[in-house]
Design a protein around this motif. Sequence first.
Motif, PDB file in Angstrom:
ATOM      1  N   PHE A 167       3.883 -11.837  43.483  1.00 34.87           N
ATOM      2  CA  PHE A 167       2.837 -12.852  43.375  1.00 34.87           C
ATOM      3  C   PHE A 167       2.902 -13.558  42.022  1.00 34.87           C
ATOM      4  O   PHE A 167       1.886 -13.773  41.358  1.00 34.87           O
ATOM      5  N   SER A 168       4.126 -13.928  41.647  1.00 31.27           N
ATOM      6  CA  SER A 168       4.358 -14.592  40.365  1.00 31.27           C
ATOM      7  C   SER A 168       4.706 -16.057  40.527  1.00 31.27           C
ATOM      8  O   SER A 168       5.025 -16.727  39.545  1.00 31.27           O
ATOM      9  N   ASN A 169       4.693 -16.555  41.763  1.00 30.93           N
ATOM     10  CA  ASN A 169       4.861 -17.990  42.011  1.00 30.93           C
ATOM     11  C   ASN A 169       3.488 -18.641  42.095  1.00 30.93           C
ATOM     12  O   ASN A 169       2.482 -17.963  42.324  1.00 30.93           O
ATOM     13  N   PHE A 170       3.468 -19.956  41.971  1.00 31.24           N
ATOM     14  CA  PHE A 170       2.199 -20.669  41.990  1.00 31.24           C
ATOM     15  C   PHE A 170       2.281 -21.853  42.959  1.00 31.24           C
ATOM     16  O   PHE A 170       3.344 -22.161  43.499  1.00 31.24           O
ATOM     17  N   THR A 171       1.163 -22.505  43.135  1.00 32.59           N
ATOM     18  CA  THR A 171       1.106 -23.644  44.048  1.00 32.59           C
ATOM     19  C   THR A 171       2.148 -24.686  43.675  1.00 32.59           C
ATOM     20  O   THR A 171       2.859 -25.208  44.534  1.00 32.59           O
ATOM     21  N   PHE A 172       2.209 -25.000  42.378  1.00 32.80           N
ATOM     22  CA  PHE A 172       3.188 -25.978  41.886  1.00 32.80           C
ATOM     23  C   PHE A 172       4.351 -25.215  41.257  1.00 32.80           C
ATOM     24  O   PHE A 172       4.220 -24.630  40.199  1.00 32.80           O
ATOM     25  N   ASP A 173       5.535 -25.114  41.970  1.00 36.14           N
ATOM     26  CA  ASP A 173       5.816 -25.938  43.129  1.00 36.14           C
ATOM     27  C   ASP A 173       6.001 -25.135  44.426  1.00 36.14           C
ATOM     28  O   ASP A 173       6.115 -25.731  45.497  1.00 36.14           O
ATOM     29  N   PHE A 174       6.021 -23.805  44.340  1.00 31.78           N
ATOM     30  CA  PHE A 174       6.446 -23.093  45.538  1.00 31.78           C
ATOM     31  C   PHE A 174       5.404 -23.122  46.644  1.00 31.78           C
ATOM     32  O   PHE A 174       5.755 -23.159  47.830  1.00 31.78           O
ATOM     33  N   GLY A 175       4.124 -23.088  46.284  1.00 33.05           N
ATOM     34  CA  GLY A 175       3.105 -23.146  47.326  1.00 33.05           C
ATOM     35  C   GLY A 175       3.206 -24.403  48.169  1.00 33.05           C
ATOM     36  O   GLY A 175       2.948 -24.383  49.381  1.00 33.05           O
ATOM     37  N   ILE A 176       3.600 -25.507  47.529  1.00 30.14           N
ATOM     38  CA  ILE A 176       3.773 -26.778  48.243  1.00 30.14           C
ATOM     39  C   ILE A 176       4.837 -26.632  49.320  1.00 30.14           C
ATOM     40  O   ILE A 176       4.633 -26.970  50.496  1.00 30.14           O
ATOM     41  N   PHE A 177       6.001 -26.111  48.923  1.00 32.23           N
ATOM     42  CA  PHE A 177       7.132 -26.087  49.846  1.00 32.23           C
ATOM     43  C   PHE A 177       7.011 -24.976  50.888  1.00 32.23           C
ATOM     44  O   PHE A 177       7.511 -25.113  52.007  1.00 32.23           O
ATOM     45  N   ALA A 178       6.349 -23.874  50.535  1.00 36.94           N
ATOM     46  CA  ALA A 178       6.115 -22.834  51.536  1.00 36.94           C
ATOM     47  C   ALA A 178       5.235 -23.364  52.658  1.00 36.94           C
ATOM     48  O   ALA A 178       5.527 -23.168  53.849  1.00 36.94           O
ATOM     49  N   GLN A 179       4.160 -24.067  52.291  1.00 39.17           N
ATOM     50  CA  GLN A 179       3.290 -24.653  53.319  1.00 39.17           C
ATOM     51  C   GLN A 179       4.003 -25.778  54.059  1.00 39.17           C
ATOM     52  O   GLN A 179       3.883 -25.915  55.283  1.00 39.17           O
ATOM     53  N   MET A 180       4.770 -26.580  53.332  1.00 40.71           N
ATOM     54  CA  MET A 180       5.458 -27.716  53.945  1.00 40.71           C
ATOM     55  C   MET A 180       6.448 -27.263  55.019  1.00 40.71           C
ATOM     56  O   MET A 180       6.484 -27.821  56.131  1.00 40.71           O
ATOM     57  N   THR A 192       1.476 -31.234  53.734  1.00 44.19           N
ATOM     58  CA  THR A 192       0.853 -30.231  52.877  1.00 44.19           C
ATOM     59  C   THR A 192      -0.584 -30.657  52.593  1.00 44.19           C
ATOM     60  O   THR A 192      -0.933 -31.829  52.712  1.00 44.19           O
ATOM     61  N   THR A 193      -1.404 -29.673  52.213  1.00 42.90           N
ATOM     62  CA  THR A 193      -2.761 -29.978  51.751  1.00 42.90           C
ATOM     63  C   THR A 193      -2.945 -29.589  50.291  1.00 42.90           C
ATOM     64  O   THR A 193      -3.916 -29.999  49.668  1.00 42.90           O
TER      65      THR A 193
END
Length: 614
Positions: A167-180, A192-193
């Motif tokens: 849990f060391s990644n964050f929304t910017f940028d991995f959360g964007i691409f995981a959801q995308m 994405t939202t």
Amino acid sequence: MDTIKIGPFRLHKPRPDALVASFAAAFVCAALFALLKSDNFLDLSQTVQNLPVGAFIAVFLIALLVFSAAYLLTGWLEIPAISLSVVSVFFAAVLAAKNEANAFFCAGLALIILIVFKWTSRDDRLMLDRAENRLKSWKIVWIAGACLFVLYTVLIAWHTSLKYSTFSNFTFDFGIFAQMFERMRLTGLPMTTVERSTELTHFAVHFSPIYYLFLPGYLLFHTPHYLFWIQAAATGAGLFAVILICKKLEQSPLFTLIASVLYVFYPSIGNGCFYDFHENKFLTVCILWLLYFILAENRVGTVVFALATLCVKEDAALYLFAVAVWMFVTRKKKQDRIMAAVLFAMGVAYYLFATAMIRHYGGEPMLSRFDDYMVGSESGLLAVAKNILLDFGYLLSNLFTADRAEFVIWMLLCVLGAPFLHSAASNLILIAPMIVINLMQTWTYQYDVDYQYTYGVAALVLFASLLSIAQMKPEKRKKFLLCAAAVCIIFTSSLVLPKMQRYSNRYNGSKEVYREVEDLIRTVPADVSVTATSSLCPHLYFVKDLHTVPDYYAEMQQTDYYVVDTRYSGTSSYSCDSMVKNSNYIKIRSAGFVDIYIRADLYDPLLFADPTQP
């Protein structure tokens, strides 16, 4: 060589420089022992007080005996030369890893290594000429290249996946691409939202159709971990283009093998993968294959990889411009110059198309990074160009700063400044994008090798380096390339090894907690609205209406669920304290460092037990 008989042994008459090299190699072995025994070599008192001096001396004497005896018994100068070279690089790599991401320290280590190699490479003491004469099989090169590719891919993918698992990644940028990618799997659209706090296609921010190339694999594996593996494989695949480029430059299998090692250890390539996932990471492989097909005069391959490069991102056209101008200047055939003009036109057309598509989807091309070069209400690249011409000194003041000097060390010193050593100035054309993309911009991430903005430039630097080194005298080029590869190993050790160790230790120290938290997060329904701490958004990729904290584009919203990472409680911008204090929310589940809250009007006591009640 004269020999001396001592008892049953016939020893060769020693040369002073060989004995000095054996002594130096032994000392480096002892120094390496001390370094490995120390938790922090920068703490002098701790290191000296905890070092077993007797063992230090024993290591030195044993190593000296082994190196000296091997030399005296055989008379081979290669033994102290190779021994000193290997242990020096290994010691420098460990030293660099223990002083993480210190560019100036690594530059000093590089200087020492060059001094060592200056002696050890004399008179073919490193056996490079003999190895080149014996290694004639390209099959061995391809097998070694495949092994390097697999090793690189597995190590980088595994450790970047461990970062995600901790849990060391964050929304910017991995959360964007995981959801995308999850939305692409379900709808075929890159929605994405979390990127702009509303449902929006990623193509309104960056136009990157290359993502569809990797969608079939995601459909098969259906996990964010896939993104790390495909990214590692894509960055590693540039190795095969390097092999073919070396062949086209008519270099030997040994030269190509060393160049392959240099590529795998080029500092920014593996290091940048630890900052999550990004379209820019695919620039290196696309550009290198484009350059290979240009050398091979393969028109179809050139056009295909020019398009692939452009499909990475709208500003990838800049790299194509540099390649096209270089091609026009250096290639003399009429057909090649026509192809160069075609490539340039493709870049212009695609940039206009891509920026039009961004506007069509409701966004604007991201030119804010040039805001410092605009005055008043000005906008656009023409205003930037005009102001640079009118105040050229301002540009220079941005180019020559300490932090940008660090960037240049990581990107160019590791190849010993090879692009600047070619007698022709054409190589400098290939380096020009570094000024525009990295050095002149005032957004600090652009000139930080921890981030994704180095990958296009890295391909051009590596290609320009190979061109320059290939033009050197045969007796010099292998030595130069070997030195550059050794320096790359040291630099990469400083950048990558600490990250690998950090995430490996972090995961192994609390793997059960991480697994419990992952299981807890999977209990959140996909069809509700959720606001979550940034560190949790990459794991809530399956939620359609997901919002992040901190939110840079909107006020915090009262959604159906709050998912809170308690590691960030307090004053951090990632803190969700204001959310959980809201009386409209009830905590329903908790595990490890994560609490889940639901809006009070949605709370059903038959489904959820209130953990605050006995």
